[in-house]
Design an enzyme around this catalytic site. Structure first.
Site, PDB file in Angstrom:
ATOM      1  N   ASP A 149      -0.871   2.458  -5.583  1.00 21.84           N
ATOM      2  CA  ASP A 149      -0.871   1.018  -5.833  1.00 21.84           C
ATOM      3  C   ASP A 149      -2.190   0.630  -6.494  1.00 21.84           C
ATOM      4  O   ASP A 149      -3.182   1.347  -6.377  1.00 21.84           O
ATOM      5  CB  ASP A 149      -0.701   0.256  -4.519  1.00 21.84           C
ATOM      6  CG  ASP A 149      -1.807   0.550  -3.534  1.00 21.84           C
ATOM      7  OD1 ASP A 149      -2.634  -0.344  -3.277  1.00 21.84           O
ATOM      8  OD2 ASP A 149      -1.873   1.686  -3.007  1.00 21.84           O
ATOM      9  N   ASN A 154      -6.805   6.365   3.544  1.00 24.32           N
ATOM     10  CA  ASN A 154      -8.212   6.649   3.261  1.00 24.32           C
ATOM     11  C   ASN A 154      -8.570   8.125   3.395  1.00 24.32           C
ATOM     12  O   ASN A 154      -9.648   8.530   2.974  1.00 24.32           O
ATOM     13  CB  ASN A 154      -9.114   5.815   4.167  1.00 24.32           C
ATOM     14  CG  ASN A 154      -8.954   4.333   3.911  1.00 24.32           C
ATOM     15  OD1 ASN A 154      -8.229   3.913   3.006  1.00 24.32           O
ATOM     16  ND2 ASN A 154      -9.621   3.521   4.704  1.00 24.32           N
ATOM     17  N   ASN A 194      -9.347   3.576  -1.841  1.00 26.62           N
ATOM     18  CA  ASN A 194      -9.895   4.558  -0.912  1.00 26.62           C
ATOM     19  C   ASN A 194      -9.109   5.868  -0.869  1.00 26.62           C
ATOM     20  O   ASN A 194      -9.687   6.930  -0.619  1.00 26.62           O
ATOM     21  CB  ASN A 194     -10.027   3.963   0.487  1.00 26.62           C
ATOM     22  CG  ASN A 194     -11.117   2.919   0.549  1.00 26.62           C
ATOM     23  OD1 ASN A 194     -12.135   3.039  -0.131  1.00 26.62           O
ATOM     24  ND2 ASN A 194     -10.916   1.888   1.344  1.00 26.62           N
ATOM     25  N   HIS A 220       0.819  -1.211   0.000  1.00 25.53           N
ATOM     26  CA  HIS A 220       0.000   0.000   0.000  1.00 25.53           C
ATOM     27  C   HIS A 220       0.858   1.268   0.000  1.00 25.53           C
ATOM     28  O   HIS A 220       0.352   2.350  -0.273  1.00 25.53           O
ATOM     29  CB  HIS A 220      -0.935  -0.016   1.210  1.00 25.53           C
ATOM     30  CG  HIS A 220      -2.348   0.358   0.913  1.00 25.53           C
ATOM     31  ND1 HIS A 220      -2.904   0.373  -0.349  1.00 25.53           N
ATOM     32  CD2 HIS A 220      -3.354   0.745   1.750  1.00 25.53           C
ATOM     33  CE1 HIS A 220      -4.166   0.738  -0.276  1.00 25.53           C
ATOM     34  NE2 HIS A 220      -4.463   0.983   0.990  1.00 25.53           N
TER      35      HIS A 220
END
Length: 186
Positions: free
Chosen positions: A92, A67, A113, A19
């Site tokens: 990513d 997020n 997100n 991530h």
């Protein structure tokens, strides 16, 4: 000025995780161009600025969690008066295999997100992206996959993708049209 924002999660626990691909790409650019250390900004981000091939560039890593990336990106775009054509988000992508890089000029979040947050805050889907594949999990949950590290087998492919993403960003910094770069890199 051009702004390149790498998405990721702040903190050593997330270093080198899938991530944090966006962070790894901007970190590589900063190292290769000897831009120095990232410093804290009041807009919930760390950044480093410098000149790359004659163009002023700011590399950014939001210090929000993934997020909430829009909480950093929106105020930075406003404060520095960045035209959306001069903005690239590096993230990513679960829907692409490890080692694959794809450029996009607009589009939905694709379930990411961090991108959802940026789209919400900017009020548009029309901004440039460099997406780096991290593949779907073979076993386990998506959360454990994106917060996990690349395997020994995946790492060479990933490193090659980071290099390819960096080359695409260098071409864009050098004045190449982002839409035309899509044809070259996709």
């Amino acid at each position: 000025m051009k702004m390149i924002v790498g998405l990721g999660n702040i903190g050593t626990r997330y270093d080198e995780t899938r991530h944090n691909t966006g962070f790894m790409v901007v970190d590589q650019l900063a190292r290769d161009y000897h831009l120095g250390a990232f410093t804290h900004l009041k807009q919930e981000a760390v950044a480093v600025s410098g000149v790359i091939n004659g163009e002023k560039v700011m590399l950014v890593k939001p210090t929000t969690f993934m997020n909430d990336s829009g909480r950093a990106v929106g105020p930075l775009v406003d404060y520095y008066d960045i035209d959306l054509d001069d903005l690239v988000i590096v993230n990513d992508d679960l829907d692409m295999p490890v080692g694959k890089v794809r450029l996009k000029t607009h589009g939905a979040s694709g379930g990411h997100n961090g991108l959802k947050s940026i789209i919400s805050v900017l009020g548009t889907k029309n901004f440039n992206r460099v997406k780096v594949g991290i593949d779907h999990p073979q076993h386990g949950t998506v959360v454990s996959h994106v917060l996990g590290k690349f395997s020994k087998e995946e790492r060479p492919k990933f490193d090659q993708a980071v290099e390819q993403a960096e080359h695409a960003l260098e071409d864009w910094i050098n004045g190449e049209d982002f839409a035309k770069l899509m044809n070259a890199y996709n």
